[in-house]
Design an enzyme around this catalytic site. Structure first.
Site, PDB file in Angstrom:
ATOM      1  CG  HIS A 161      37.446  34.908  37.510  1.00  0.00           C
ATOM      2  ND1 HIS A 161      37.029  34.978  38.826  1.00  0.00           N
ATOM      3  CD2 HIS A 161      37.529  33.586  37.239  1.00  0.00           C
ATOM      4  CE1 HIS A 161      36.884  33.755  39.308  1.00  0.00           C
ATOM      5  NE2 HIS A 161      37.177  32.897  38.361  1.00  0.00           N
ATOM      6  CG  ASP A 191      35.591  37.533  40.559  1.00  0.00           C
ATOM      7  OD1 ASP A 191      35.542  37.721  39.339  1.00  0.00           O
ATOM      8  OD2 ASP A 191      35.936  36.454  41.071  1.00  0.00           O
ATOM      9  CB  SER A 266      35.367  30.204  39.188  1.00  0.00           C
ATOM     10  OG  SER A 266      36.571  30.281  39.878  1.00  0.00           O
TER      11      SER A 266
END
Length: 460
Positions: A161, A191, A266
């Protein structure tokens, strides 16, 4: 007690709280005069010169001993008078952090883990065009995330993402070097994404065994919180292993940790106490379904779950061995069960079976209900997708299947996801602007994420 009726700043030890009848005048710095404060009442003592001498000698010894054992003593004159205040200053030398190699056997201090790995962590900035404004001008958006070096020749792992929808990806190293990165491939269901920079002799991380984690183990995260506080480290513990969470219908198996995770973290690494990467920081649970704000619930993807896929992406540009069944599934509801007069009310109802797929070869057919994969109970499509992630193409499994004439066990060999599906996913990542990124409510523009209702993926 404080006597505040007439003089707010005088303090008395008198039990009745009465004020002192006399105040001494003193000259303050700058030549101003006024009442001296604080003023207290002192009881008279009998003169005893021998006692004074003994006291003076004891104080002198104490001061000399304190100066020798506790560090330097500074004497500061108060307002130029004879009274002096003493400040003890430590003489302890600065701690030297040893630069250790990560060998998987030697436990390291937090400072040593940081020193050994900070050159392997990267800051990632992306940009994209998210449509056009009223005047037909392109709307530029930017976001930030983290990643870490996998190989000396520039392969870097991050979250899918973080780079999805990006038109440009810029990587910044700890020493300030910047590189334009190329998207190699990724897997949205897990992911993960691999990017590459043209560089040599980079310092790669050492990957560890996430299956050896225990609840309570100390873990550390290094990343790029807020897109500005680059190469920050935070620490905590493993709160849970193998935590199943659901993000917009996509199931994930996660390491739960109370390590501080913020926008921009992230894609960054989660380290164990030996300096090995055992997880990829991915999400933070910021709000419960009823709107309650929560803290200390961060999640990382276990390295063991994605290691083979990462190698596959590096070699082929996509996950060639992702397990594939070849059905069109639907979660069985009580209404559907009643419609078909089924005795089961939960499971995965098969609407369609692809010809020559793994499901077709195993004898599955439309109307079957999958209720178990090996020892895992299946009550929904999400359960099936999560169970499927434990397998690769070529692995075998036993499916418990309900049919109107009885329950049967079907042996299947998982197939591989069609290459065209992988290519379509990669094309979407490279060309579809604004697909999956979000701005975490920063107000600076960004991408909308359908995950926002429960989980916030963090990059600005």
């Amino acid at each position: 007690m404080y006597n505040d009726e007439h003089n707010l700043y005088n303090y008395t030890y008198r039990k009745d709280g009465s004020e002192l009848s006399h105040q001494r005048e003193t000259v303050r710095p700058g030549g101003q005069s006024g009442p001296q404060g604080p003023v207290w009442e002192a009881k008279s003592v009998k003169k005893n010169r021998l006692g004074l001498k003994i006291t003076a000698l004891a104080l002198s010894c104490a001061l000399l001993g304190g100066a020798a054992g506790g560090g330097a003593v500074w004497a500061v004159s108060r307002y130029g008078g004879g009274n002096e205040s003493e400040i003890n200053v430590s003489s302890r030398p600065a701690t030297q952090v040893a630069l250790r190699d990560v060998d998987g056997k030697t436990a390291m201090s937090d400072a040593e883990v940081y020193a050994a790995n900070v050159n392997s962590v990267v800051s990632i900035r992306t940009s994209a065009t998210a449509g056009y404004n009223f005047y037909g001008q392109p709307v530029e958006t930017a976001s930030a995330g983290s990643g870490f070096v996998l190989s000396k020749d520039g392969y870097i792992l991050t979250n899918y993402h973080v780079v999805k929808g990006a038109e440009t990806v810029t990587v910044t190293m700890y020493n300030g070097d910047e590189f334009s990165a190329q998207y190699i491939g990724g897997e949205e269901d897990y992911d993960i994404a691999v990017i590459k920079v043209e560089a040599e002799d980079l310092q790669p991380v050492t990957l560890g065994d996430s299956g050896m984690l225990n609840v309570g183990d100390h873990v550390l995260a290094i990343g790029n919180p807020l897109g500005e506080l680059t190469f920050s480290m935070s620490g905590g513990m493993v709160s849970c292993v193998d935590r199943a969470i659901n993000v917009d219908g996509t199931p994930f198996n996660m390491i739960q940790t109370d390590t501080s995770i913020n926008p921009g973290n992230s894609g960054g690494p989660l380290f164990n106490q030996y300096g090995e990467v055992i997880g990829i920081v991915s999400a933070k649970y910021s709000q419960s379904s009823n709107g309650t704000t929560v803290e200390g619930l961060g999640f990382a993807i276990p390295m063991n779950d994605v290691f083979s896929m990462v190698k596959d992406i590096m070699a082929n540009g996509y996950v060639s061995n992702r397990a594939y069944l070849g059905i069109t599934p639907q979660t069985l509801t009580e209404g559907t069960a009643a419609q078909f007069h089924y005795d089961v009310t939960s499971g995965v109802f098969i609407n369609y079976v692809e010809p020559d797929s793994a499901a077709d070869k195993a004898g599955l057919k439309m109307g079957d209900v999958i209720t178990k994969v090996d020892d895992t109970d299946i009550k929904s499509v999400e359960d099936l997708n999560l169970a499927k992630k434990k397998y690769s193409a070529g692995d075998t499994a036993a499916l418990e299947v309900y049919r109107p004439d009885g329950t049967v066990t079907v042996e299947i060999t998982w197939g591989a996801a069609p290459k065209e599906d992988q290519a379509a996913q990669q094309q979407e990542t490279q060309q579809y602007p604004g697909g999956g990124n979000n701005n975490s409510g920063s107000g600076n523009g960004g991408y909308y994420s359908p995950f926002e209702d429960l989980f916030r993926y963090f990059y600005r």
